[in-house]
Enzyme design. Structure first.
Site, mmCIF file in Angstrom:
data_model
loop_
_atom_site.group_PDB
_atom_site.id
_atom_site.type_symbol
_atom_site.label_atom_id
_atom_site.label_comp_id
_atom_site.label_asym_id
_atom_site.label_seq_id
_atom_site.Cartn_x
_atom_site.Cartn_y
_atom_site.Cartn_z
ATOM 1 N N CYS A 1 0.950 -1.390 0.094
ATOM 2 C CA CYS A 1 0.235 -0.215 0.575
ATOM 3 C C CYS A 1 1.018 1.016 0.187
ATOM 4 O O CYS A 1 1.590 1.633 -1.056
ATOM 5 C CB CYS A 1 -1.069 0.005 1.343
ATOM 6 S SG CYS A 1 -2.427 0.990 0.710
ATOM 7 N N HIS B 1 -4.796 -4.117 -0.448
ATOM 8 C CA HIS B 1 -4.415 -5.773 0.811
ATOM 9 C C HIS B 1 -5.050 -6.156 1.092
ATOM 10 O O HIS B 1 -5.540 -7.317 1.799
ATOM 11 C CB HIS B 1 -5.083 -4.369 1.578
ATOM 12 C CG HIS B 1 -4.615 -2.868 2.214
ATOM 13 N ND1 HIS B 1 -3.688 -3.075 2.650
ATOM 14 C CD2 HIS B 1 -5.217 -2.163 1.901
ATOM 15 C CE1 HIS B 1 -3.157 -1.490 3.111
ATOM 16 N NE2 HIS B 1 -4.219 -0.852 2.574
ATOM 17 N N GLU C 1 -3.789 -8.855 2.490
ATOM 18 C CA GLU C 1 -3.411 -9.052 4.368
ATOM 19 C C GLU C 1 -4.723 -9.093 5.452
ATOM 20 O O GLU C 1 -4.531 -9.516 6.083
ATOM 21 C CB GLU C 1 -2.237 -8.390 4.734
ATOM 22 C CG GLU C 1 -2.506 -7.314 5.186
ATOM 23 C CD GLU C 1 -2.607 -5.913 4.128
ATOM 24 O OE1 GLU C 1 -2.613 -4.542 4.450
ATOM 25 O OE2 GLU C 1 -2.440 -6.811 2.678
#
Length: 307
Positions: free
Chosen positions: A144, A237, A239
């Protein structure tokens, strides 16, 4: 093989309950192999949540991983207990002073998108981190804002403020199916997005040596490989936990901050419903493939990285 982390780190209990294999220092010492050393430069305010998210992904591979937590030297965390930072983190200055080398390094995002890079208080030190990776890290993963900052430092690609926040789960196309980082990926997949800025595909294409691996017609480039710098930049994202977008949405609603319901996230786009995780398998594939590539390319003698 499991991931090696301190038994008193909160992630140890979280991952154990989830069935991820973890080991403490004593167990790791009995393994007659060299673990991969992975650093996590954690720029996020919620340090523990971020630790759990990345440890979960890199700990799901069949290799033994030794995770090291790193913080910026010139920035003090305000949202994580001081004793946690003191117990588990080392500053970049400490790491650099010992001339340590890492097989992999993850540089997280940070909630400072509205700032120009040069106005970030730790920008000078972060640029030193980026340069240090070229001699001390086999492969770096910028996530990011961390990925945007890294691609800006090495290639001058600028970030651009969006008129409205890109927020929700967006479909992305697999642009390079033969890439080892996309091994096992579908032709398209859903990825969580939460950002006020973007990198533009035309500007990435104009920079030399960059290859876009994942792209969305709605929110632009997602995953970019920088082969010469031994780096990946991901602007979204993978994750995220199932409820991370919900936490962000609920936070903004509670504070009165204007925010749209994250698109394609809740069933029927109804915030009263429980969100569905549709990216978990590709998250494990991506980080597992990254770890696999590190394992296949890193020197057995870690001291020779960058030589």
């Amino acid at each position: 093989m499991p991931i090696k982390i301190p038994s008193d780190l909160p992630a140890y209990d979280v991952l154990t309950r989830e069935g991820v294999m973890v080991m403490d220092e004593d167990q790791a010492a009995t393994q007659d192999i060299r673990p991969l050393r992975i650093g996590l430069l954690n720029l996020m305010p919620k340090k523990i949540q971020t630790e759990n998210q990345f440890a979960r992904l890199i700990g799901a591979t069949p290799l033994q991983i030794e995770l090291s937590l790193i913080r910026m030297s010139e920035h003090q965390a305000r949202n994580t207990a001081a004793d946690h930072m003191e117990s588990f983190y080392r500053s970049f200055a400490e790491v650099a002073a010992t001339d340590e080398k890492f097989d992999g390094l993850i540089i997280t995002g940070a909630p400072i998108e509205h700032l120009e890079f040069h106005n970030v208080t730790y920008w000078d030190e972060l640029r030193r981190v980026f340069d240090w990776t070229q001699t001390h890290v086999q492969s770096t993963f910028g996530v990011c804002w961390g990925g945007m900052a890294m691609i800006n430092h090495f290639h001058g690609v600028e970030k651009h403020i969006l008129d409205a926040k890109a927020f929700g789960c967006f479909r992305h196309d697999n642009m390079q199916p033969a890439s080892p980082y996309l091994r096992g990926f579908s032709d398209d997949m859903v990825v969580p997005v939460s950002r006020w800025t973007e990198m533009r595909q035309a500007e990435i294409d104009a920079a030399k040596g960059l290859t876009t691996l994942l792209h969305s017609d709605e929110v632009g480039p997602c995953l970019v490989e920088d082969e010469a710098r031994r780096a990946l930049y991901v602007f979204n994202h993978f994750e995220y936990d199932s409820d991370t977008l919900k936490q962000e949405y609920d936070r903004d609603v509670a504070s009165g901050t204007p925010i749209n319901v994250p698109c394609n996230y809740y069933p029927g786009d109804d915030p009263a419903q429980s969100p569905r995780n549709r990216w978990r398998s590709h998250a494990h594939l991506l980080y597992g493939n990254w770890i696999s590539q590190i394992y296949q390319t890193t020197p057995y003698d870690i001291a020779t990285i960058g030589a």
